[in-house]
Design a protein around this motif. Sequence first.
Motif, PDB file in Angstrom:
ATOM      1  N   TYR A 140      -3.501   1.779  -0.670  1.00  0.00           N
ATOM      2  CA  TYR A 140      -2.573   0.725  -1.095  1.00  0.00           C
ATOM      3  C   TYR A 140      -1.167   0.907  -0.529  1.00  0.00           C
ATOM      4  O   TYR A 140      -0.482  -0.070  -0.217  1.00  0.00           O
ATOM      5  N   SER A 141      -0.762   2.175  -0.355  1.00  0.00           N
ATOM      6  CA  SER A 141       0.616   2.408   0.093  1.00  0.00           C
ATOM      7  C   SER A 141       0.876   1.796   1.475  1.00  0.00           C
ATOM      8  O   SER A 141       2.010   1.481   1.818  1.00  0.00           O
ATOM      9  N   GLU A 142      -0.194   1.597   2.236  1.00  0.00           N
ATOM     10  CA  GLU A 142      -0.005   1.022   3.571  1.00  0.00           C
ATOM     11  C   GLU A 142       0.309  -0.465   3.560  1.00  0.00           C
ATOM     12  O   GLU A 142       0.759  -1.020   4.562  1.00  0.00           O
ATOM     13  N   ILE A 143       0.017  -1.112   2.426  1.00  0.00           N
ATOM     14  CA  ILE A 143       0.270  -2.563   2.390  1.00  0.00           C
ATOM     15  C   ILE A 143       1.233  -2.951   1.270  1.00  0.00           C
ATOM     16  O   ILE A 143       1.361  -4.123   0.936  1.00  0.00           O
ATOM     17  N   GLN A 144       1.867  -1.942   0.720  1.00  0.00           N
ATOM     18  CA  GLN A 144       2.780  -2.197  -0.399  1.00  0.00           C
ATOM     19  C   GLN A 144       3.848  -3.227  -0.043  1.00  0.00           C
ATOM     20  O   GLN A 144       4.203  -4.065  -0.863  1.00  0.00           O
ATOM     21  N   ASP A 145       4.318  -3.183   1.183  1.00  0.00           N
ATOM     22  CA  ASP A 145       5.388  -4.111   1.564  1.00  0.00           C
ATOM     23  C   ASP A 145       4.935  -5.568   1.639  1.00  0.00           C
ATOM     24  O   ASP A 145       5.766  -6.462   1.666  1.00  0.00           O
ATOM     25  N   ILE A 146       3.629  -5.797   1.684  1.00  0.00           N
ATOM     26  CA  ILE A 146       3.166  -7.193   1.701  1.00  0.00           C
ATOM     27  C   ILE A 146       2.447  -7.559   0.400  1.00  0.00           C
ATOM     28  O   ILE A 146       1.786  -8.597   0.308  1.00  0.00           O
ATOM     29  N   ALA A 147       2.588  -6.706  -0.617  1.00  0.00           N
ATOM     30  CA  ALA A 147       1.830  -6.893  -1.862  1.00  0.00           C
ATOM     31  C   ALA A 147       2.175  -8.199  -2.582  1.00  0.00           C
ATOM     32  O   ALA A 147       1.287  -8.833  -3.162  1.00  0.00           O
ATOM     33  N   VAL A 148       3.435  -8.604  -2.530  1.00  0.00           N
ATOM     34  CA  VAL A 148       3.808  -9.828  -3.238  1.00  0.00           C
ATOM     35  C   VAL A 148       3.055 -11.020  -2.643  1.00  0.00           C
ATOM     36  O   VAL A 148       2.443 -11.821  -3.352  1.00  0.00           O
ATOM     37  N   GLU A 149       3.055 -11.075  -1.314  1.00  0.00           N
ATOM     38  CA  GLU A 149       2.345 -12.163  -0.646  1.00  0.00           C
ATOM     39  C   GLU A 149       0.825 -12.033  -0.832  1.00  0.00           C
ATOM     40  O   GLU A 149       0.127 -13.020  -1.008  1.00  0.00           O
ATOM     41  N   MET A 150       0.340 -10.814  -0.785  1.00  0.00           N
ATOM     42  CA  MET A 150      -1.084 -10.576  -1.017  1.00  0.00           C
ATOM     43  C   MET A 150      -1.499 -11.086  -2.405  1.00  0.00           C
ATOM     44  O   MET A 150      -2.522 -11.742  -2.557  1.00  0.00           O
TER      45      MET A 150
END
Length: 245
Positions: A84-94
């Motif tokens: 998950y840490s690899e996509i944390q920066d796009i989590a809101v959009e995800m």
Amino acid sequence: MEVFFHNSLALMFTLLTLPCYSMYDSDLSRKPHAWTKLILTHHWPVTVCEMDGIKCDNPPNYWTLHGVWPDKSQMCNNSWPFDYSEIQDIAVEMNKLWPDVIHPNRTQLWKHEWQKHGTCAATLESLNSQHKYFSKGLELYKQVDLNSALQKSGIVPSTKYYQMKDITCAIRNIYGVVPKIQCLPPQQVEDAQTLGQIEFCFDKAFQRTDCTHEFPSSFEELQSRNGLTVCDQNLNTRYPPLETL
Ligand SMILES: *[C@@H]1O[C@H](CO)[C@@H](O)[C@H](O)[C@H]1NC(C)=O
Ligand SMILES: *[C@@H]1O[C@H](CO)[C@@H](O)[C@H](O)[C@H]1NC(C)=O
């Protein structure tokens, strides 16, 4: 010794006489390099919630992204766990565009999609990290912009029935490619199927291409989830509004 000898001869004979397509077919589903298309799958949250029969908590009122699937391979790398840490920066959009409809604000769906499909997509350099894979999914989803396309064509959630040809034609007119549209078949007393998934296919250069079915039987079955099947062109079709849940 003699028994062994006879057995191996028998085995050799069996292998040589097996119809080659069946070996070829099962081989393909394991080879990460064998895929040729990516399938961008949208699902209609109301149908997802109806299918699961559990009460969805505030599902989105728009088509969301289900997955980005290589067409002929799955589960390509067990040693590459979801992180998950690899996509944390796009989590809101995800969470907004690629949410786990059944378990909102959880990462279960992403983990599943990465393990089953992302690890295979990763053979392409432009998809060879979790961040690249999920970002590309969001990018393609926004580029396709299915929600406004359907709306502009007057295909909106409704309590009246649609004819499949109207939905199919609308999509083909807008995008110029053949989509794959999946439905939940009529349940017990119903006389209508329910729109569930709309898929667009892309080649490895991310150009839209027709969703054709070269390897129909076994692989399609692997991919169909919870009883969705290609919609029957001749059945009445529900596109249920959120309020029907
Ligand atoms: C599987 O993933 C691991 C971790 O990213 C990587 O080191 C390895 O090269 C991958 N194996 C294959 C066959 O791609
Ligand atoms: C998910 O989390 C966001 C932000 O924390 C919140 O605004 C949203 O309501 C949550 N969604 C659901 C369905 O719980």
